[in-house]
Design an enzyme around this catalytic site. Structure first.
Site, mmCIF file in Angstrom:
data_model
loop_
_atom_site.group_PDB
_atom_site.id
_atom_site.type_symbol
_atom_site.label_atom_id
_atom_site.label_comp_id
_atom_site.label_asym_id
_atom_site.label_seq_id
_atom_site.Cartn_x
_atom_site.Cartn_y
_atom_site.Cartn_z
ATOM 1 N N LYS A 9 0.856 -1.189 0.000
ATOM 2 C CA LYS A 9 0.000 0.000 0.000
ATOM 3 C C LYS A 9 0.892 1.240 0.000
ATOM 4 O O LYS A 9 2.063 1.215 0.401
ATOM 5 C CB LYS A 9 -0.926 0.011 1.221
ATOM 6 C CG LYS A 9 -0.236 -0.013 2.589
ATOM 7 C CD LYS A 9 0.303 1.314 3.069
ATOM 8 C CE LYS A 9 1.047 1.200 4.385
ATOM 9 N NZ LYS A 9 1.733 2.468 4.772
ATOM 10 N N PRO A 93 12.438 -4.045 0.973
ATOM 11 C CA PRO A 93 13.124 -4.013 2.264
ATOM 12 C C PRO A 93 12.221 -3.565 3.404
ATOM 13 O O PRO A 93 11.237 -2.848 3.199
ATOM 14 C CB PRO A 93 14.264 -3.019 2.043
ATOM 15 C CG PRO A 93 13.803 -2.162 0.913
ATOM 16 C CD PRO A 93 12.957 -3.028 0.042
ATOM 17 N N GLY A 95 11.102 -1.388 6.607
ATOM 18 C CA GLY A 95 11.247 0.035 6.894
ATOM 19 C C GLY A 95 11.008 0.923 5.699
ATOM 20 O O GLY A 95 11.513 2.044 5.640
ATOM 21 N N GLY A 97 7.777 1.691 4.596
ATOM 22 C CA GLY A 97 6.516 2.407 4.751
ATOM 23 C C GLY A 97 5.421 1.991 3.800
ATOM 24 O O GLY A 97 4.464 2.734 3.590
ATOM 25 N N ILE A 98 5.538 0.797 3.231
ATOM 26 C CA ILE A 98 4.558 0.353 2.230
ATOM 27 C C ILE A 98 3.803 -0.907 2.659
ATOM 28 O O ILE A 98 3.075 -1.493 1.866
ATOM 29 C CB ILE A 98 5.243 0.126 0.862
ATOM 30 C CG1 ILE A 98 6.508 -0.717 1.020
ATOM 31 C CG2 ILE A 98 5.561 1.462 0.205
ATOM 32 C CD1 ILE A 98 7.246 -0.990 -0.262
ATOM 33 N N GLY A 99 3.988 -1.321 3.918
ATOM 34 C CA GLY A 99 3.199 -2.424 4.459
ATOM 35 C C GLY A 99 3.450 -3.764 3.817
ATOM 36 O O GLY A 99 2.533 -4.587 3.759
ATOM 37 N N GLY A 101 5.191 -6.336 4.847
ATOM 38 C CA GLY A 101 5.014 -7.425 5.807
ATOM 39 C C GLY A 101 3.548 -7.679 6.107
ATOM 40 O O GLY A 101 3.099 -8.836 6.137
ATOM 41 N N SER A 102 2.793 -6.618 6.318
ATOM 42 C CA SER A 102 1.353 -6.764 6.553
ATOM 43 C C SER A 102 0.659 -7.364 5.335
ATOM 44 O O SER A 102 -0.282 -8.148 5.460
ATOM 45 C CB SER A 102 0.736 -5.406 6.888
ATOM 46 O OG SER A 102 1.183 -4.926 8.129
ATOM 47 N N ASP A 131 -2.480 -2.163 9.179
ATOM 48 C CA ASP A 131 -3.042 -2.046 7.831
ATOM 49 C C ASP A 131 -3.507 -3.388 7.259
ATOM 50 O O ASP A 131 -3.943 -3.443 6.107
ATOM 51 C CB ASP A 131 -2.053 -1.373 6.875
ATOM 52 C CG ASP A 131 -0.624 -1.829 7.084
ATOM 53 O OD1 ASP A 131 -0.408 -2.812 7.811
ATOM 54 O OD2 ASP A 131 0.294 -1.219 6.500
#
Length: 288
Positions: A9, A93, A95, A97-99, A101-102, A131
């Site tokens: 995202k 990578p 860190g 800010g694009i989620g 892992g989520s 998220d």
């Protein structure tokens, strides 16, 4: 082995409010889904005594993987899941800010929900990743409040292409929020009212629907990231030079930056320009 697509995202807007007692911050944000970018390979073990195995390829993930936490959460809810092996082909990578892992965890939960006919309230999974409820929604774009789990699903923004650039330096979410709180205590960054943040997000959504050029999108972390690196100002300046660029900003608490285009060919040309002029870029994609 079954292969599952995993999405990311970007935050088209992001306003952060005061910390709660549990340490989390309330936010108002306009989520927009892109991808798929990464893939999961999943297979079940026949031996019920076997432990789950999560393999991360390309990028090492330290500690307990968010997919492990999602599987454990479902089992704690009384859902009987067999032990399984999951291979994650990581491209993005930590860190950024694009989620990512989520998105991995949501992909696994969605697959398990389909295979095992699980009826689960997605908002319950916000404790694992704020998220995840958005990733589990069927919408490509949504206004999110709370910690990101309360969603107002919006009509999909189609025909918009995102040039996503990830610099070679990352910033942890915890560190970014700590610096934001510190700057606010010093009076350097104001907190906008919640009503203003929601109006702002919906107004920007409407302008994007109409393909109206906006320029720099609001994100409370921009000032923090600008102090960390001049990459962001250089990226934003380049975004403004492209003919069909609509808007640009950073995603989440960083480190990724993005630029939105109405023309895919123009976005691909911009990708070449960015790659040649910004040596700080580690990875760069054009996604819809």
């Amino acid at each position: 082995m079954i292969y599952i697509p995993s999405y990311i995202k970007i935050n088209l807007t992001l306003r952060v409010f005061v910390p709660r007692e549990d340490g989390y911050h309330e936010i108002a944000t306009l989520f927009h889904k892109l991808g798929p970018v990464e893939w999961l390979g999943v297979k079940k073990f026949n031996d019920p005594a076997q432990k789950d195995v999560i393999n991360s390829h390309n990028i090492v993930i330290s500690g307990t993987n968010i997919i492990n936490r999602a599987i454990d959460f479902l089992r704690e809810k009384g859902i009987k899941l067999p032990p399984m092996e999951c291979d994650i082909w990581k491209i993005l990578p930590i860190g950024s800010g694009i989620g990512a892992g989520s998105g991995n965890a949501a992909a696994m939960v969605e697959w398990l929900s389909t295979v095992h006919d699980i009826d689960l309230d997605p908002s319950e999974l916000a404790s694992i990743g704020a998220d995840i409820p958005f990733f589990l929604s069927k919408s490509k774009t949504a206004l999110a409040t709370g910690v990101g789990e309360r969603l107002k699903l919006l009509d999909q923004l189609t025909g918009i292409y995102a040039l996503l650039a990830i610099p070679d330096k990352s910033i942890s979410t915890a560190e970014a929020y700590r610096k934001l709180d510190e700057d606010r205590k010093k009076g350097n960054i104001n907190i906008v009212p919640v009503s203003h943040a929601i109006y702002e997000a919906l107004n920007i959504y409407g302008n994007l629907e109409r393909r109206k050029k906006i320029g720099l999108l609001p994100n409370d972390f921009i000032s923090i990231l600008r102090k960390e690196s001049d990459f962001y100002d250089k990226f934003f300046d380049l975004c403004n030079t492209f003919k069909s660029s609509l808007a640009w900003s950073v995603s989440g608490s960083g480190s990724s930056a993005f630029c939105l285009f109405t023309d895919k060919y123009e976005a691909l040309k911009a990708q070449e320009v960015m790659s040649s002029k910004l040596v700080e870029i580690s990875k760069i994609f054009v996604l819809e």
